[in-house]
Design an enzyme around this catalytic site. Structure first.
Site, PDB file in Angstrom:
ATOM      1  N   ASP A  18      51.035  49.479  30.772  1.00 32.91           N
ATOM      2  CA  ASP A  18      50.408  48.188  31.083  1.00 32.91           C
ATOM      3  C   ASP A  18      51.515  47.140  31.174  1.00 32.91           C
ATOM      4  O   ASP A  18      52.192  46.859  30.190  1.00 32.91           O
ATOM      5  CB  ASP A  18      49.408  47.824  29.983  1.00 32.91           C
ATOM      6  CG  ASP A  18      48.506  46.664  30.363  1.00 32.91           C
ATOM      7  OD1 ASP A  18      48.695  46.097  31.463  1.00 32.91           O
ATOM      8  OD2 ASP A  18      47.620  46.313  29.566  1.00 32.91           O
ATOM      9  N   ASP A 116      48.471  46.375  37.775  1.00 27.42           N
ATOM     10  CA  ASP A 116      49.478  46.273  36.718  1.00 27.42           C
ATOM     11  C   ASP A 116      49.339  47.321  35.617  1.00 27.42           C
ATOM     12  O   ASP A 116      49.944  47.184  34.556  1.00 27.42           O
ATOM     13  CB  ASP A 116      49.463  44.871  36.099  1.00 27.42           C
ATOM     14  CG  ASP A 116      48.131  44.520  35.458  1.00 27.42           C
ATOM     15  OD1 ASP A 116      47.174  45.295  35.616  1.00 27.42           O
ATOM     16  OD2 ASP A 116      48.058  43.460  34.801  1.00 27.42           O
ATOM     17  N   GLU A 117      48.562  48.364  35.848  1.00 25.48           N
ATOM     18  CA  GLU A 117      48.460  49.411  34.826  1.00 25.48           C
ATOM     19  C   GLU A 117      48.163  50.760  35.470  1.00 25.48           C
ATOM     20  O   GLU A 117      47.573  50.840  36.545  1.00 25.48           O
ATOM     21  CB  GLU A 117      47.400  49.068  33.777  1.00 25.48           C
ATOM     22  CG  GLU A 117      46.019  48.876  34.329  1.00 25.48           C
ATOM     23  CD  GLU A 117      45.000  48.577  33.236  1.00 25.48           C
ATOM     24  OE1 GLU A 117      44.972  49.318  32.230  1.00 25.48           O
ATOM     25  OE2 GLU A 117      44.223  47.622  33.399  1.00 25.48           O
TER      26      GLU A 117
END
Length: 364
Positions: A18, A116-117
């Site tokens: 993350d 974003d992860e």
């Protein structure tokens, strides 16, 4: 009597990565003068008449109580000295692709959860490492040295626990949950920290006396299933460290949705609800055409400033009728903090959770 088989695969090595305050961190990296300052990714409310919603913010801004999905005006009230940046999604997408290229050095078994992860299955990997912790550290090192960004990593034997672990220590944290530690770790965890438990579900769980994972571990799974449907059974499994969903490199289609973009902005809630009825009818037609039903309804709303809100709701029953889908979508709309002054340029309704019907039958 219903039976609930507890099959737990602890053989996998899963990493959840993350990126830390991703959008804000990219802006700080590209403009070092912002380092150590409260940065908010949203249009400046002083220039928009108080309109706008926070996409994300730096950890310095979070110290003032600012968080994503908060109105920009409220963020300004909490921290007038905050630096507001409209954001550059094209730039963030480019950096996200660079991060993914780093992942590919270690495994091709990558499931992007968002920009974003991502989840990585490193049970078998390209460098022949036995330790998932070693790979997680290498990824953190590569991202920091090459991209000037930090990320938090969670390592465990399934996706749910890896996600929980990555949230445990931020920013730039690394947390490992071993199979023999999972029950104790989850027992202490508040139910609101369980990935997938939304704000609407938390008070319902609290009302029934479920405040921690330990409370759920001691629950009757049949009772949970009767109160929450298949979601209750999934909660019981997660509280016991069981989540056998595999990392999927290429996600198969698991949803049916429709979106509409409006040249003339929508402002009035009644107009928005009327449009949701029209969109729900289209979604229903598509579901019936493919002979699908789902129990998860997702509402997407994009304001005139391109800020996008997405919220989902889990239903007890599988739905495919236009009336049921529209009712659920309208309920979700009523639950969001709608800013009528901004105007809506896009609405979308999606139905997913197609495996629920089969799962329900399997328990009978």
């Amino acid at each position: 009597m219903l039976t609930f088989p507890l099959i737990n695969d602890t053989s996998r090595k899963i990493i959840h990565i993350d990126m830390d305050a991703f959008f804000a961190s990219v802006e700080v990296r590209d403009n070092p003068s912002l380092k150590g300052k409260p940065v908010v990714i949203a249009r400046n409310p002083l220039q928009t008449g108080g309109r706008g919603v926070v996409s994300t913010c730096s950890y310095e801004a979070r110290a003032f109580g600012i968080h994503s999905a908060m109105s920009a005006k409220e963020a300004y009230d909490l921290c007038p000295q905050a630096i507001f940046i409209s954001g550059n999604y094209e730039k963030y997408t480019k950096v996200s692709k660079q991060v993914r290229e780093i992942f590919k050095r270690y495994t091709d078994n990558i499931e992007a959860a968002s920009i974003d992860e991502a989840y990585l299955d490193v049970t078998e990997n390209k460098i022949g490492a036995q330790s998932a912790i070693k790979i997680a550290k290498l990824i953190q090192h590569d991202i920091f040295v090459e991209l000037g960004l930090t990320c938090s990593a969670g390592v465990s034997y399934n996706k749910f626990l890896a996600k929980i672990a990555s949230d445990y220590e931020k920013p730039h944290g690394l947390t490992l949950i071993m199979p023999d530690e999972a029950l104790e770790f989850l027992a202490k965890l508040p139910v609101e920290k369980f990935h997938g438990v939304g704000k609407a579900t938390v008070p319902k769980l609290h009302a029934l006396g479920f405040f921690t994972g330990g409370d759920l571990q001691k629950a009757d799974p049949v009772d949970l299933a009767e109160k929450f449907g298949i979601y209750g059974w999934e909660l019981f499994q997660k509280a016991n460290g069981i989540h056998n969903s595999k990392v999927k490199n290429h996600r198969e289609r698991k949803s049916v949705g429709k979106e509409r973009t409006y040249g003339k902005l929508l402002y009035l809630p009644d107009d928005i609800k009327a449009e949701l009825i029209k969109i729900s009818k289209q979604v229903s037609e598509s579901l019936k055409r493919h002979q699908l039903k789902g129990n998860i309804i997702i509402l997407k709303l994009r304001y005139s400033d391109f800020t996008t809100l997405t919220k989902r709701k889990s239903m007890v029953e599988n739905l495919d009728s236009p009336e049921d889908i529209a009712e659920a979508a309208q309920q979700i709309f009523e639950e969001i903090d709608y800013d009528e002054s901004l105007g809506v340029r896009l609405l979308g309704v999606t139905v997913s959770g197609f495996g629920v019907q089969k799962a329900t039958l399997d328990m009978q």
